[in-house]
Design a protein around this motif. Structure first.
Motif, mmCIF file in Angstrom:
data_model
loop_
_atom_site.group_PDB
_atom_site.id
_atom_site.type_symbol
_atom_site.label_atom_id
_atom_site.label_comp_id
_atom_site.label_asym_id
_atom_site.label_seq_id
_atom_site.Cartn_x
_atom_site.Cartn_y
_atom_site.Cartn_z
ATOM 1 N N ALA A 100 -12.079 41.650 27.446
ATOM 2 C CA ALA A 100 -13.096 41.415 26.404
ATOM 3 C C ALA A 100 -14.499 41.408 27.024
ATOM 4 O O ALA A 100 -15.440 41.964 26.441
ATOM 5 C CB ALA A 100 -12.833 40.100 25.692
ATOM 6 N N TYR A 101 -14.642 40.789 28.175
ATOM 7 C CA TYR A 101 -15.936 40.772 28.856
ATOM 8 C C TYR A 101 -16.365 42.200 29.196
ATOM 9 O O TYR A 101 -17.526 42.559 29.042
ATOM 10 C CB TYR A 101 -15.866 39.938 30.128
ATOM 11 C CG TYR A 101 -15.814 38.440 29.932
ATOM 12 C CD1 TYR A 101 -15.616 37.856 28.680
ATOM 13 C CD2 TYR A 101 -15.946 37.595 31.011
ATOM 14 C CE1 TYR A 101 -15.568 36.485 28.527
ATOM 15 C CE2 TYR A 101 -15.902 36.219 30.868
ATOM 16 C CZ TYR A 101 -15.716 35.668 29.622
ATOM 17 O OH TYR A 101 -15.677 34.306 29.478
ATOM 18 N N HIS A 102 -15.430 42.993 29.668
ATOM 19 C CA HIS A 102 -15.749 44.371 30.036
ATOM 20 C C HIS A 102 -16.177 45.174 28.806
ATOM 21 O O HIS A 102 -17.150 45.938 28.866
ATOM 22 C CB HIS A 102 -14.553 45.042 30.732
ATOM 23 C CG HIS A 102 -14.889 46.393 31.262
ATOM 24 N ND1 HIS A 102 -14.716 47.538 30.520
ATOM 25 C CD2 HIS A 102 -15.424 46.780 32.446
ATOM 26 C CE1 HIS A 102 -15.124 48.569 31.228
ATOM 27 N NE2 HIS A 102 -15.558 48.142 32.404
ATOM 28 N N ARG A 103 -15.469 45.025 27.697
ATOM 29 C CA ARG A 103 -15.836 45.748 26.474
ATOM 30 C C ARG A 103 -17.250 45.362 26.026
ATOM 31 O O ARG A 103 -18.044 46.221 25.642
ATOM 32 C CB ARG A 103 -14.836 45.472 25.354
ATOM 33 C CG ARG A 103 -13.573 46.291 25.447
ATOM 34 C CD ARG A 103 -12.755 46.254 24.163
ATOM 35 N NE ARG A 103 -12.578 44.930 23.607
ATOM 36 C CZ ARG A 103 -11.537 44.138 23.852
ATOM 37 N NH1 ARG A 103 -10.566 44.541 24.631
ATOM 38 N NH2 ARG A 103 -11.455 42.945 23.298
ATOM 39 N N TYR A 104 -17.559 44.073 26.060
ATOM 40 C CA TYR A 104 -18.885 43.599 25.661
ATOM 41 C C TYR A 104 -19.956 44.192 26.589
ATOM 42 O O TYR A 104 -20.963 44.722 26.125
ATOM 43 C CB TYR A 104 -18.938 42.075 25.704
ATOM 44 C CG TYR A 104 -20.286 41.500 25.358
ATOM 45 C CD1 TYR A 104 -20.666 41.315 24.035
ATOM 46 C CD2 TYR A 104 -21.183 41.137 26.358
ATOM 47 C CE1 TYR A 104 -21.900 40.786 23.718
ATOM 48 C CE2 TYR A 104 -22.422 40.613 26.053
ATOM 49 C CZ TYR A 104 -22.779 40.436 24.737
ATOM 50 O OH TYR A 104 -24.005 39.913 24.422
ATOM 51 N N ALA A 105 -19.724 44.116 27.893
ATOM 52 C CA ALA A 105 -20.691 44.633 28.862
ATOM 53 C C ALA A 105 -20.858 46.140 28.711
ATOM 54 O O ALA A 105 -21.975 46.663 28.790
ATOM 55 C CB ALA A 105 -20.267 44.273 30.285
ATOM 56 N N LEU A 106 -19.765 46.839 28.481
ATOM 57 C CA LEU A 106 -19.818 48.293 28.310
ATOM 58 C C LEU A 106 -20.643 48.650 27.080
ATOM 59 O O LEU A 106 -21.484 49.548 27.125
ATOM 60 C CB LEU A 106 -18.406 48.865 28.185
ATOM 61 C CG LEU A 106 -18.286 50.376 28.024
ATOM 62 C CD1 LEU A 106 -18.905 51.106 29.210
ATOM 63 C CD2 LEU A 106 -16.820 50.774 27.862
ATOM 64 N N PHE A 107 -20.425 47.948 25.989
ATOM 65 C CA PHE A 107 -21.192 48.198 24.770
ATOM 66 C C PHE A 107 -22.676 47.956 25.019
ATOM 67 O O PHE A 107 -23.523 48.747 24.633
ATOM 68 C CB PHE A 107 -20.695 47.301 23.630
ATOM 69 C CG PHE A 107 -21.520 47.430 22.387
ATOM 70 C CD1 PHE A 107 -21.357 48.505 21.531
ATOM 71 C CD2 PHE A 107 -22.467 46.467 22.078
ATOM 72 C CE1 PHE A 107 -22.131 48.625 20.389
ATOM 73 C CE2 PHE A 107 -23.247 46.581 20.937
ATOM 74 C CZ PHE A 107 -23.079 47.662 20.088
ATOM 75 N N TYR A 108 -23.000 46.854 25.669
ATOM 76 C CA TYR A 108 -24.390 46.460 25.858
ATOM 77 C C TYR A 108 -25.088 47.301 26.925
ATOM 78 O O TYR A 108 -26.244 47.667 26.776
ATOM 79 C CB TYR A 108 -24.454 44.982 26.229
ATOM 80 C CG TYR A 108 -25.753 44.335 25.852
ATOM 81 C CD1 TYR A 108 -26.853 44.401 26.686
ATOM 82 C CD2 TYR A 108 -25.891 43.658 24.653
ATOM 83 C CE1 TYR A 108 -28.044 43.810 26.349
ATOM 84 C CE2 TYR A 108 -27.079 43.062 24.308
ATOM 85 C CZ TYR A 108 -28.161 43.141 25.161
ATOM 86 O OH TYR A 108 -29.349 42.559 24.815
ATOM 87 N N LEU A 109 -24.386 47.620 28.017
ATOM 88 C CA LEU A 109 -25.010 48.304 29.150
ATOM 89 C C LEU A 109 -24.842 49.817 29.121
ATOM 90 O O LEU A 109 -25.589 50.534 29.772
ATOM 91 C CB LEU A 109 -24.463 47.735 30.466
ATOM 92 C CG LEU A 109 -24.710 46.245 30.669
ATOM 93 C CD1 LEU A 109 -23.960 45.738 31.885
ATOM 94 C CD2 LEU A 109 -26.203 45.958 30.779
ATOM 95 N N GLY A 110 -23.825 50.310 28.399
ATOM 96 C CA GLY A 110 -23.700 51.730 28.183
ATOM 97 C C GLY A 110 -22.975 52.548 29.236
ATOM 98 O O GLY A 110 -22.737 53.724 29.028
ATOM 99 N N SER A 111 -22.612 51.968 30.365
ATOM 100 C CA SER A 111 -21.862 52.749 31.359
ATOM 101 C C SER A 111 -20.773 51.873 31.971
ATOM 102 O O SER A 111 -20.934 50.659 32.118
ATOM 103 C CB SER A 111 -22.776 53.293 32.460
ATOM 104 O OG SER A 111 -23.042 52.322 33.434
ATOM 105 N N ASN A 112 -19.686 52.515 32.331
ATOM 106 C CA ASN A 112 -18.559 51.788 32.900
ATOM 107 C C ASN A 112 -18.935 51.129 34.226
ATOM 108 O O ASN A 112 -18.549 49.991 34.492
ATOM 109 C CB ASN A 112 -17.362 52.727 33.083
ATOM 110 C CG ASN A 112 -16.091 51.960 33.317
ATOM 111 O OD1 ASN A 112 -15.749 51.077 32.534
ATOM 112 N ND2 ASN A 112 -15.392 52.292 34.388
ATOM 113 N N ASP A 113 -19.686 51.838 35.070
ATOM 114 C CA ASP A 113 -20.092 51.269 36.359
ATOM 115 C C ASP A 113 -20.934 50.008 36.171
ATOM 116 O O ASP A 113 -20.721 49.003 36.846
ATOM 117 C CB ASP A 113 -20.870 52.295 37.191
ATOM 118 C CG ASP A 113 -19.993 53.414 37.720
ATOM 119 O OD1 ASP A 113 -18.753 53.251 37.708
ATOM 120 O OD2 ASP A 113 -20.552 54.443 38.139
ATOM 121 N N ALA A 114 -21.910 50.076 35.257
ATOM 122 C CA ALA A 114 -22.758 48.915 35.001
ATOM 123 C C ALA A 114 -21.940 47.759 34.426
ATOM 124 O O ALA A 114 -22.142 46.602 34.788
ATOM 125 C CB ALA A 114 -23.888 49.285 34.045
ATOM 126 N N ALA A 115 -20.994 48.077 33.551
ATOM 127 C CA ALA A 115 -20.144 47.045 32.956
ATOM 128 C C ALA A 115 -19.276 46.381 34.023
ATOM 129 O O ALA A 115 -19.153 45.150 34.055
ATOM 130 C CB ALA A 115 -19.268 47.634 31.854
#
Length: 174
Positions: free
Chosen positions: A34-49
């Motif tokens: 869930a944290y990864h999905r949220y970060a991915l949505f907000y940051l836009g890239s898998n590496d950043a997430a």
């Protein structure tokens, strides 16, 4: 794989694993996706997430004992998650802003603001967050948010050579 095994049969990788609290491991397994999905949505890239989620769990682990004493562990760890993601987003935006163009030099001026002033300006005027939400994200008081916003506007006014009059908030006659 044989080069990863010592002559005595032990593995340097297995020896390097730090013992983590069992409750922390359970928390990680339960919330990582869930944290990864949220970060991915907000940051836009898998590496950043992935980087953000790694920072989140490192921060949670650093404060694990104190967090266990809190009345709502989920709320506290989610707050850490949101703060880390917002922080990473602001850092990324600060890097990108130097590449943007403005006829009056706004983006260049924004990039010259001190970090706290930059954060407050972006959160208030780009993200449209109110003072209460900004103070919660940055971990500062409402009056400190207002102070940084006022100082940032003064600094931008100087950098852009603008004459900005403060609002008449005391009800004085104009």
């Amino acid at each position: 794989m044989t080069e990863d095994v010592r002559a005595d049969g032990s593995s340097p990788v297995a020896d390097a694993v730090l013992p983590l609290p069992l409750e922390f491991e359970a928390h990680y397994v339960t919330h990582q996706e869930a944290y990864h999905r949220y970060a991915l949505f907000y940051l836009g890239s898998n590496d950043a997430a992935e980087e953000a989620v790694h920072r989140v769990f490192y921060e949670i682990l650093r404060h694990w004992d104190a967090l266990l004493a809190e009345s709502n562990l989920q709320q506290q760890t989610w707050a850490i998650m949101r703060r880390v993601v917002i922080s990473q987003s602001l850092m990324s935006f600060r890097k990108k802003i130097t590449l943007m163009h403005s006829n009056i030099g706004l983006f260049a001026a924004l990039s010259k603001l001190p970090a706290r002033q930059f954060d407050v300006i972006v959160l208030r005027y780009i993200e449209r967050y109110d003072t209460k939400r900004i103070s919660w994200y940055l971990g500062i008081t409402h009056s400190t948010v207002d102070y940084h916003c006022r100082k940032a506007k003064e600094r931008l006014s100087e950098l852009l050579k603008l004459d900005i009059e403060p609002k008449n908030t005391k009800g004085k006659a104009e």
